[in-house]
Design a protein around this motif. Structure first.
Motif, mmCIF file in Angstrom:
data_model
loop_
_atom_site.group_PDB
_atom_site.id
_atom_site.type_symbol
_atom_site.label_atom_id
_atom_site.label_comp_id
_atom_site.label_asym_id
_atom_site.label_seq_id
_atom_site.Cartn_x
_atom_site.Cartn_y
_atom_site.Cartn_z
ATOM 1 N N GLU A 31 0.833 -1.220 0.000
ATOM 2 C CA GLU A 31 0.000 0.000 0.000
ATOM 3 C C GLU A 31 0.859 1.258 0.000
ATOM 4 O OE1 GLU A 31 -3.348 0.572 2.495
ATOM 5 O OE2 GLU A 31 -3.947 -1.542 2.399
ATOM 6 N N LEU A 32 1.943 1.240 0.775
ATOM 7 C CA LEU A 32 2.855 2.381 0.789
ATOM 8 C C LEU A 32 3.462 2.602 -0.593
ATOM 9 C CD1 LEU A 32 4.587 1.721 4.215
ATOM 10 C CD2 LEU A 32 3.214 3.731 3.649
ATOM 11 N N GLU A 33 3.845 1.512 -1.226
ATOM 12 C CA GLU A 33 4.431 1.619 -2.564
ATOM 13 C C GLU A 33 3.403 2.118 -3.577
ATOM 14 O OE1 GLU A 33 7.503 -0.755 -5.424
ATOM 15 O OE2 GLU A 33 6.139 -1.971 -4.194
ATOM 16 N N GLN A 34 2.182 1.647 -3.465
ATOM 17 C CA GLN A 34 1.135 2.099 -4.384
ATOM 18 C C GLN A 34 0.868 3.589 -4.202
ATOM 19 O OE1 GLN A 34 -2.652 0.124 -3.933
ATOM 20 N NE2 GLN A 34 -3.450 0.982 -5.823
ATOM 21 N N ARG A 35 0.883 4.072 -2.967
ATOM 22 C CA ARG A 35 0.566 5.477 -2.676
ATOM 23 C C ARG A 35 1.726 6.431 -2.977
ATOM 24 N NH1 ARG A 35 -0.092 10.168 -1.843
ATOM 25 N NH2 ARG A 35 -1.460 11.192 -0.368
ATOM 26 N N PHE A 36 2.967 6.002 -2.611
ATOM 27 C CA PHE A 36 4.104 6.923 -2.697
ATOM 28 C C PHE A 36 5.202 6.478 -3.666
ATOM 29 C CE2 PHE A 36 2.472 7.371 1.724
ATOM 30 C CZ PHE A 36 1.946 8.653 1.581
ATOM 31 N N GLY A 37 5.057 5.296 -4.248
ATOM 32 C CA GLY A 37 6.056 4.825 -5.195
ATOM 33 C C GLY A 37 7.075 3.899 -4.545
ATOM 34 N N PRO A 38 8.036 3.436 -5.342
ATOM 35 C CA PRO A 38 9.051 2.500 -4.838
ATOM 36 C C PRO A 38 9.840 3.107 -3.677
ATOM 37 C CG PRO A 38 9.174 2.700 -7.236
ATOM 38 C CD PRO A 38 8.220 3.748 -6.765
ATOM 39 N N PHE A 39 10.316 2.219 -2.811
ATOM 40 C CA PHE A 39 11.097 2.671 -1.659
ATOM 41 C C PHE A 39 12.176 1.661 -1.327
ATOM 42 C CE2 PHE A 39 7.427 0.379 0.114
ATOM 43 C CZ PHE A 39 8.040 -0.529 0.968
ATOM 44 N N ASP A 40 13.146 2.138 -0.587
ATOM 45 C CA ASP A 40 14.176 1.288 0.005
ATOM 46 C C ASP A 40 13.856 1.159 1.480
ATOM 47 O OD1 ASP A 40 15.759 0.884 -2.308
ATOM 48 O OD2 ASP A 40 16.681 2.854 -2.028
ATOM 49 N N SER A 41 14.060 -0.044 2.010
ATOM 50 C CA SER A 41 13.769 -0.301 3.411
ATOM 51 C C SER A 41 15.032 -0.758 4.119
ATOM 52 C CB SER A 41 12.698 -1.394 3.525
ATOM 53 O OG SER A 41 12.492 -1.744 4.876
ATOM 54 N N SER A 42 15.244 -0.243 5.320
ATOM 55 C CA SER A 42 16.343 -0.739 6.135
ATOM 56 C C SER A 42 15.987 -2.125 6.653
ATOM 57 C CB SER A 42 16.597 0.206 7.317
ATOM 58 O OG SER A 42 15.564 0.082 8.289
ATOM 59 N N GLU A 43 16.967 -2.774 7.206
ATOM 60 C CA GLU A 43 16.711 -4.001 7.944
ATOM 61 C C GLU A 43 15.930 -3.629 9.206
ATOM 62 O OE1 GLU A 43 19.940 -1.996 10.082
ATOM 63 O OE2 GLU A 43 19.488 -2.230 7.954
ATOM 64 N N GLU A 44 15.313 -4.604 9.835
ATOM 65 C CA GLU A 44 14.682 -4.338 11.125
ATOM 66 C C GLU A 44 15.785 -4.096 12.148
ATOM 67 O OE1 GLU A 44 11.751 -7.199 12.508
ATOM 68 O OE2 GLU A 44 11.220 -7.627 10.427
ATOM 69 N N PHE A 45 15.562 -3.118 13.015
ATOM 70 C CA PHE A 45 16.514 -2.889 14.098
ATOM 71 C C PHE A 45 15.750 -2.549 15.361
ATOM 72 C CE2 PHE A 45 16.156 1.012 11.653
ATOM 73 C CZ PHE A 45 16.137 2.046 12.566
ATOM 74 N N ALA A 46 16.387 -2.767 16.482
ATOM 75 C CA ALA A 46 15.736 -2.661 17.789
ATOM 76 C C ALA A 46 15.187 -1.257 18.039
ATOM 77 C CB ALA A 46 16.715 -3.033 18.896
ATOM 78 N N PHE A 47 14.023 -1.229 18.649
ATOM 79 C CA PHE A 47 13.428 -0.003 19.164
ATOM 80 C C PHE A 47 13.312 -0.206 20.666
ATOM 81 C CE2 PHE A 47 9.713 2.504 20.495
ATOM 82 C CZ PHE A 47 10.086 3.756 20.041
ATOM 83 N N ASP A 48 14.364 0.139 21.383
ATOM 84 C CA ASP A 48 14.397 -0.167 22.808
ATOM 85 C C ASP A 48 14.775 1.037 23.679
ATOM 86 O OD1 ASP A 48 17.058 -0.010 22.065
ATOM 87 O OD2 ASP A 48 17.484 -2.116 22.443
ATOM 88 N N GLU A 49 14.678 2.236 23.114
ATOM 89 C CA GLU A 49 14.993 3.436 23.889
ATOM 90 C C GLU A 49 13.851 3.836 24.824
ATOM 91 O OE1 GLU A 49 15.286 3.139 20.636
ATOM 92 O OE2 GLU A 49 17.380 3.499 20.143
ATOM 93 N N THR A 50 12.665 3.293 24.563
ATOM 94 C CA THR A 50 11.495 3.597 25.382
ATOM 95 C C THR A 50 10.529 2.415 25.295
ATOM 96 O OG1 THR A 50 9.619 5.115 25.685
ATOM 97 C CG2 THR A 50 10.382 4.790 23.439
ATOM 98 N N ASP A 51 9.669 2.292 26.294
ATOM 99 C CA ASP A 51 8.616 1.277 26.240
ATOM 100 C C ASP A 51 7.250 1.924 25.989
ATOM 101 O OD1 ASP A 51 8.178 2.502 28.685
ATOM 102 O OD2 ASP A 51 8.386 0.669 29.863
ATOM 103 N N TYR A 52 7.256 3.151 25.484
ATOM 104 C CA TYR A 52 6.054 3.949 25.270
ATOM 105 C C TYR A 52 4.986 3.203 24.466
ATOM 106 C CZ TYR A 52 3.152 7.888 23.720
ATOM 107 O OH TYR A 52 2.100 8.726 23.454
ATOM 108 N N TYR A 53 5.392 2.446 23.454
ATOM 109 C CA TYR A 53 4.437 1.780 22.560
ATOM 110 C C TYR A 53 4.167 0.311 22.932
ATOM 111 C CZ TYR A 53 5.104 5.748 19.409
ATOM 112 O OH TYR A 53 5.151 7.006 18.860
#
Length: 177
Positions: A31-53
């Motif tokens: 859906e993102l590609e359809q709306r905004f065009g091709p993209f490059d994606s990073s690898e998954e990386f940790a989100f551990d600076e906060t537990d907010y989410y």
């Protein structure tokens, strides 16, 4: 007197947070590609600076940083944030989001993220969307502020953003199709 002029377009960057990539990413990525065009994606990386989410998204949360090939007008930021909010809501389950999409624009001078939350340093755009000046580029590196989110203030994110800034700089020097 200053003379108004249209700024150069920016590099649309979207930070995607989730603890359940298999449950949504193939469809939402398309859906993102359809709306905004091709993209490059990073690898998954940790989100551990906060537990907010964590309560909403689960844990452990990881992030992908995606950057779109086509440069976009900066005044689209509010529209983009409203669209990403709608996508988050459409895929929500039991009143909870399964992922978080945080769009922003990277330019040679700055990184500005969109948000629905007001704060002293944020500039109102429209329709409940604010622009958050998150980082500025100064003397060859990213500079953060007291209000910069800890994950964006970290060197790992700044290193990724520096690579995206170089990509943006190269795209600006080539004619857009």
């Amino acid at each position: 007197m200053s003379t108004p002029r249209t700024p150069d377009p920016g590099l649309l960057v979207i930070s995607v947070l989730s603890a359940d990539w298999d449950g949504f990413w193939p469809v939402v990525g398309a859906e993102l590609e359809q709306r905004f065009g091709p993209f490059d994606s990073s690898e998954e990386f940790a989100f551990d600076e906060t537990d907010y989410y964590n309560d909403e998204l689960g844990a452990p949360i990881t992030r992908r940083l995606i950057a779109f090939d086509e440069l976009r007008p900066l005044d689209e930021l509010a529209d983009i944030k409203l669209w990403t909010n709608a996508v988050e809501q459409r895929f929500a389950a039991d009143g909870r989001r399964r992922f978080n999409l945080d769009p922003g624009f990277l330019t040679l001078q700055r990184l500005v993220l969109a948000t629905g939350k007001n704060f002293s340093h944020r500039i109102y755009l429209r329709d409940g969307i604010w622009a958050d000046l998150t980082l500025i580029w100064q003397r060859g590196h990213w500079v953060d502020f007291p209000w910069t989110f800890p994950d964006y203030a970290g060197e790992a994110m700044k290193t990724r953003l520096t690579k995206l800034r170089l990509s943006y700089k190269n795209k600006r020097s080539k004619p857009q199709t």
